[in-house]
Scaffold this motif. Structure first.
Motif, PDB file in Angstrom:
ATOM      1  N   ALA A  26       0.844  -1.190   0.000  1.00  0.00           N
ATOM      2  CA  ALA A  26       0.000   0.000   0.000  1.00  0.00           C
ATOM      3  C   ALA A  26       0.879   1.240   0.000  1.00  0.00           C
ATOM      4  N   LEU A 167      -6.162   2.032  -5.497  1.00  0.00           N
ATOM      5  CA  LEU A 167      -5.174   1.498  -6.428  1.00  0.00           C
ATOM      6  C   LEU A 167      -5.455   2.102  -7.800  1.00  0.00           C
ATOM      7  N   THR A 195      -1.822   3.947  -3.709  1.00  0.00           N
ATOM      8  CA  THR A 195      -1.010   3.029  -4.506  1.00  0.00           C
ATOM      9  C   THR A 195      -1.194   3.319  -5.993  1.00  0.00           C
TER      10      THR A 195
END
Length: 515
Positions: A26, A167, A195
């Motif tokens: 992360a 993400l 991320t």
């Protein structure tokens, strides 16, 4: 955040991933690099769930929100600002419910949650992202359908950035951006708090953004620390170490084999020889240092022409008589020129290139060119320039009727199309291969001027380096439109700078200094 375990995946019978394994923590900002056609885009699709691996697993942290730029450009009457705001689906749903809710407790909960997610500042944040990508206040309120495809893809990128996913997956995010927007995106991604996994061939972006670089080669994923420069150094050192290890093991094997050959049939040495035979059987050969064949560019030399090759005098150019895009053009191109056109999108760079290529007639003024001048024009949109149903050999034969096939194949070979590869339909080629095919087709007549509009968009790092080398060895003039700063710095010695001069016109000036 992301775990890939022992993944194998095939596309069209070709193995792209061979027991690949990867872990991204992360908060990691990771760049994925590799040659064209190795499977970088496929990997993003697998992570996003748009495809499933043939074996192995891909795991994303439970509850994590994924951000992927839509492959189709948004359109319709909706404004860029409205489209970007709608990307925050929780905010949009809460605002809609707030208009219909009647229960006092639920209304209080809605407004508490809206405050928690800073919904009141969302328009300002969305506007800031759009502004960074080149949309001024007026443009943010226009209908999406009034923008070109490239600008609408910027809106799609802005929407994903605004949604702030856990993400973020980006595939060549700078392809539709000019230099100013590219530099803004670099800074924005360098500050990205969550991320990030980005596929890019932009060395400057990777160096500024990534704290890890993943190299995809031969179906395996290898992690290196730092940006592209650090990866390149470590990769060279690793290859050199592998080569030295292989050399030592080969020498050891040869020494043992020589002993066996000499003494295996001698009674007093037979036991030692047998021992070495067993050792040889257990001595596995080291993995060979295998590097994919480097891409090739080899521009044919043009016949010399007296200067100037091309001149513009008082030219106005555009797509409608009463709406010129560029006015007052007084320009000249000679054989040894290396020129880069710089300016924000909308300042007429592509229009100027189309005029120089002879594809757009002047509305007024004169375009004066040598009678023997040939111009090679590389356009941004591959689909408009290539017949996706025909092979490189067929398309080149159409441009050079009556030419012997050996000569056609020799020309295609200059750009990496040899053997059966010259017979593959263009639609089945990778983006980088299509780019090389466009170079091959535009150079069939040995042009005196190369007009290149974003030529590196679909090229990997090695192909970009090969292109730089070929351009610097080329004997004609080069005019570049590119956001690739490395290409400009290595190839251009003159800049033509465009700046707005009203709503529909632009002026161009020249300078010899990179700024």
């Amino acid at each position: 955040m992301l775990h890939i375990n022992d993944m194998t995946h095939y596309v069209g019978g070709r193995r792209l991933f061979d027991s690949a394994t990867l872990a991204i923590p992360a908060g990691g900002r990771v760049a994925l690099v590799g040659r064209n056609g190795t499977g970088k885009t496929t990997l993003l699709r697998l992570i996003a769930g748009a495809a499933q691996p043939d074996s192995g697993t891909i795991g994303v942290r439970a509850g994590a929100r994924l951000g992927v730029v839509a492959q189709t450009a948004p359109g319709g009457a909706q404004s860029p600002l409205a489209f970007v705001l709608a990307a925050d689906t929780e905010r949009a749903a809460l605002l809609e419910e707030a208009n219909t809710a009647t229960d006092a407790g639920r209304i209080a909960d809605i407004h508490t949650r809206l405050a928690d997610i800073a919904a009141h500042s969302a328009p300002a944040r969305a506007g800031s992202v759009l502004h960074g990508l080149g949309f001024d206040t007026a443009a943010q309120g226009r209908a999406l359908e009034t923008f070109s495809g490239g600008w609408r893809m910027r809106v799609a990128l802005a929407a994903v950035l605004f949604a702030d996913p856990d993400l973020l997956l980006l595939d060549e995010p700078t392809n539709h951006l000019d230099l100013e927007a590219t530099m803004w995106l670099e800074g924005h991604l360098a500050r990205w708090p969550r991320t990030l996994l980005v596929v890019s061939h932009d060395r400057a972006l990777i160096n500024k953004v990534a704290n890890q670089t993943i190299h995809l080669s031969e179906g395996r994923l290898t992690v290196y620390g730092g940006g592209f420069d650090a990866f390149e150094r470590a990769r060279r050192e690793r290859l050199a170490l592998d080569a030295r290890t292989r050399s030592k093991m080969d020498a050891r094997r040869q020494h043992m084999q020589a002993f066996v050959d000499r003494f295996r049939y001698k009674a007093n040495k037979a036991r030692q020889a047998q021992s070495r035979i067993k050792a040889l059987a257990k001595l596995e050969p080291p993995v060979a240092v295998v590097e994919d064949r480097a891409p090739n560019f080899d521009f044919p030399e043009p016949t010399p022409l007296a200067p100037p090759l091309l001149r513009a005098e008082g030219v106005a150019v555009g797509y409608a008589p009463d709406q010129p895009v560029l006015t007052g053009l007084d320009l000249r191109i000679d054989m040894d020129d290396r020129i880069a056109l710089l300016g924000a999108n909308g300042n007429g760079k592509t229009t100027l290139a189309r005029f120089l290529a002879g594809r757009l007639a002047p509305l007024s003024g004169k375009r004066i060119a040598s009678g023997k001048l040939t111009v090679g024009y590389y356009a941004q949109d591959q689909a408009d320039e290539l017949d996706m149903t025909q092979s490189p050999l067929q398309q080149l034969a159409a441009l050079m009727p009556g030419t012997e096939q050996t000569r056609l194949r020799a020309h295609l070979g200059r750009f990496g199309f040899s053997g059966d590869h010259a017979k593959v339909a263009a639609g089945a080629l990778s983006g980088g291969e299509k780019a090389r095919l466009m170079f091959a087709l535009m150079c069939h007549a040995a042009p005196h001027i190369l007009l290149l509009d974003e030529p590196t968009n679909h090229l990997d790092m090695d192909a970009r380096a090969a292109l730089v080398q070929a351009l610097n060895a080329y004997g004609g003039a080069v005019v570049l439109i590119t956001h690739d700063r490395s290409l400009i710095e290595l190839c251009a010695d003159r800049l033509w700078l465009g700046a707005p001069a009203g709503l529909s016109t632009a002026t161009w000036t020249t300078t010899a200094a990179w700024c």
